[in-house]
Design a protein around this motif. Sequence first.
Motif, PDB file in Angstrom:
ATOM      1  N   TYR A   9      72.626  75.975  -0.716  1.00 41.08           N
ATOM      2  CA  TYR A   9      71.399  75.786  -1.481  1.00 41.08           C
ATOM      3  C   TYR A   9      70.928  77.133  -1.994  1.00 41.08           C
ATOM      4  O   TYR A   9      70.890  78.108  -1.268  1.00 41.08           O
ATOM      5  CB  TYR A   9      70.324  75.155  -0.598  1.00 41.08           C
ATOM      6  CG  TYR A   9      68.982  75.067  -1.271  1.00 41.08           C
ATOM      7  CD1 TYR A   9      68.759  74.104  -2.248  1.00 41.08           C
ATOM      8  CD2 TYR A   9      67.958  75.962  -0.945  1.00 41.08           C
ATOM      9  CE1 TYR A   9      67.542  74.028  -2.905  1.00 41.08           C
ATOM     10  CE2 TYR A   9      66.730  75.890  -1.595  1.00 41.08           C
ATOM     11  CZ  TYR A   9      66.533  74.919  -2.566  1.00 41.08           C
ATOM     12  OH  TYR A   9      65.327  74.844  -3.213  1.00 41.08           O
ATOM     13  N   GLU A  10      70.591  77.212  -3.258  1.00 42.72           N
ATOM     14  CA  GLU A  10      70.134  78.480  -3.832  1.00 42.72           C
ATOM     15  C   GLU A  10      68.663  78.359  -4.204  1.00 42.72           C
ATOM     16  O   GLU A  10      68.219  77.332  -4.695  1.00 42.72           O
ATOM     17  CB  GLU A  10      70.955  78.827  -5.076  1.00 42.72           C
ATOM     18  CG  GLU A  10      72.447  78.744  -4.832  1.00 42.72           C
ATOM     19  CD  GLU A  10      73.179  80.011  -5.229  1.00 42.72           C
ATOM     20  OE1 GLU A  10      72.592  81.090  -5.104  1.00 42.72           O
ATOM     21  OE2 GLU A  10      74.329  79.892  -5.656  1.00 42.72           O
ATOM     22  N   ASN A  15      78.879  77.276 -10.245  1.00 43.05           N
ATOM     23  CA  ASN A  15      77.706  76.847  -9.482  1.00 43.05           C
ATOM     24  C   ASN A  15      77.328  77.943  -8.508  1.00 43.05           C
ATOM     25  O   ASN A  15      76.797  77.692  -7.440  1.00 43.05           O
ATOM     26  CB  ASN A  15      77.976  75.506  -8.780  1.00 43.05           C
ATOM     27  CG  ASN A  15      79.208  75.565  -7.910  1.00 43.05           C
ATOM     28  OD1 ASN A  15      79.369  76.478  -7.099  1.00 43.05           O
ATOM     29  ND2 ASN A  15      80.089  74.596  -8.064  1.00 43.05           N
ATOM     30  N   ASN A  51      66.877  76.842  -7.521  1.00 40.22           N
ATOM     31  CA  ASN A  51      67.774  75.884  -8.170  1.00 40.22           C
ATOM     32  C   ASN A  51      67.227  74.482  -7.885  1.00 40.22           C
ATOM     33  O   ASN A  51      66.954  74.128  -6.747  1.00 40.22           O
ATOM     34  CB  ASN A  51      69.197  76.012  -7.602  1.00 40.22           C
ATOM     35  CG  ASN A  51      70.128  74.901  -8.073  1.00 40.22           C
ATOM     36  OD1 ASN A  51      70.937  74.396  -7.305  1.00 40.22           O
ATOM     37  ND2 ASN A  51      70.017  74.495  -9.327  1.00 40.22           N
ATOM     38  N   ASN A  53      68.247  71.524  -7.221  1.00 39.33           N
ATOM     39  CA  ASN A  53      69.577  70.970  -6.927  1.00 39.33           C
ATOM     40  C   ASN A  53      69.682  69.462  -7.148  1.00 39.33           C
ATOM     41  O   ASN A  53      70.770  68.954  -7.346  1.00 39.33           O
ATOM     42  CB  ASN A  53      70.063  71.397  -5.534  1.00 39.33           C
ATOM     43  CG  ASN A  53      69.120  70.977  -4.433  1.00 39.33           C
ATOM     44  OD1 ASN A  53      67.971  70.646  -4.696  1.00 39.33           O
ATOM     45  ND2 ASN A  53      69.605  70.986  -3.217  1.00 39.33           N
ATOM     46  N   ASN A 110      71.149  69.125 -10.624  1.00 38.83           N
ATOM     47  CA  ASN A 110      72.472  69.692 -10.946  1.00 38.83           C
ATOM     48  C   ASN A 110      73.423  68.591 -11.400  1.00 38.83           C
ATOM     49  O   ASN A 110      73.435  67.504 -10.828  1.00 38.83           O
ATOM     50  CB  ASN A 110      73.089  70.349  -9.701  1.00 38.83           C
ATOM     51  CG  ASN A 110      72.438  71.671  -9.365  1.00 38.83           C
ATOM     52  OD1 ASN A 110      71.716  72.243 -10.174  1.00 38.83           O
ATOM     53  ND2 ASN A 110      72.691  72.155  -8.156  1.00 38.83           N
TER      54      ASN A 110
END
Length: 335
Positions: free
Chosen positions: A129-130, A97, A133, A135, A138
């Motif tokens: 947090y990217e 991840n 992404n 999220n 995910n």
Amino acid sequence: MLKSKFENFLAFIKNKKILITTHDLVDIDGLVSCFTLKFFLIQYFKNQKVSIYFSELTKSTKTFIKNFSKKFPNFNFSYEREFNLSNADVLLIVDTNNLNQIKLSNNSETPHLEIPYIFIDHHYLGDKYENNNINTLNLIFDNYSSTAELILHLFELYDIQLTTPLKFLTITAILTDSGFFRHGNNKTIQNVGKLLCEDIEIQDIFILLKFDTDISEKIAKIKGLQRVELIREGHYLIGITNVSSYGAGVASMLIKMGFDVGIVIAKEVNQFRINTRAKKRVCIQTGLNLGKILEEMSKQYNGSGGGHDGAASLTLNKESDIIITQIVEKIKQCF
Ligand SMILES: [Mn+2]
């Protein structure tokens, strides 16, 4: 587990061109998870374009593919070696991840992805947090001992059957990632039980997973042992050592030797990597979670790190003794 999470995920990727990838130095769980996920998506969506991209495979993964292909010559392990985003609308990243563990091209900088991406993984994730992404989509569940089991759950939820080679592959991924059940739970063994069928003989799998240790790995382990420093904290023993490669293998060896926690420092070119292992029993008894500790450290020192309670790593740009001291202090606090 909430089926709605899987429903939302599948609804989002429907009718999109999908590219699946995993961390660099692909291990067996990463490899297997990509191919089982691809098979699932093709069965589920019927007419959907799904491809796989890998950067570099580990030596043992390559050996495994060679041996597996002798047993199942018709199984197709084809994947793309060039990362081409123009053919994809969404990227599915399995068995990690952390974007830092993905290698998209020869330059090793953290990739910046233009397209949305989703993580499917079984490693502990903090609240980081990217960018780009999604999220909320995910699929990250750290109660699984392998990503392959998480994907197996998808097959069960939507009543799709795995082929015999895929069952065989999923068992190998579960065995290797759970350390042959050592890091597993009841569910891990039940999953393997469900996958075993008349066509699969468990001894055949054990034979396929027996690799000869490379001489350079043997030397790394011997040197790691020669340099080990012992720290005793009450009833617990912590071992710290350094090697230039095979850090994860050396850390596991320290545990086998009798240490409760093993810390291995590996200085690589422009990189400083710390591999840690702890006995499962010690984690359960004391609440020690190496994944959490190294994830906290990665935030503090701008590196990348994380993992599980008993196995975790941290990668930093520069070396620092203070970091090691802090890690040891955090481990001691649990004892
Ligand atoms: Mn894994």
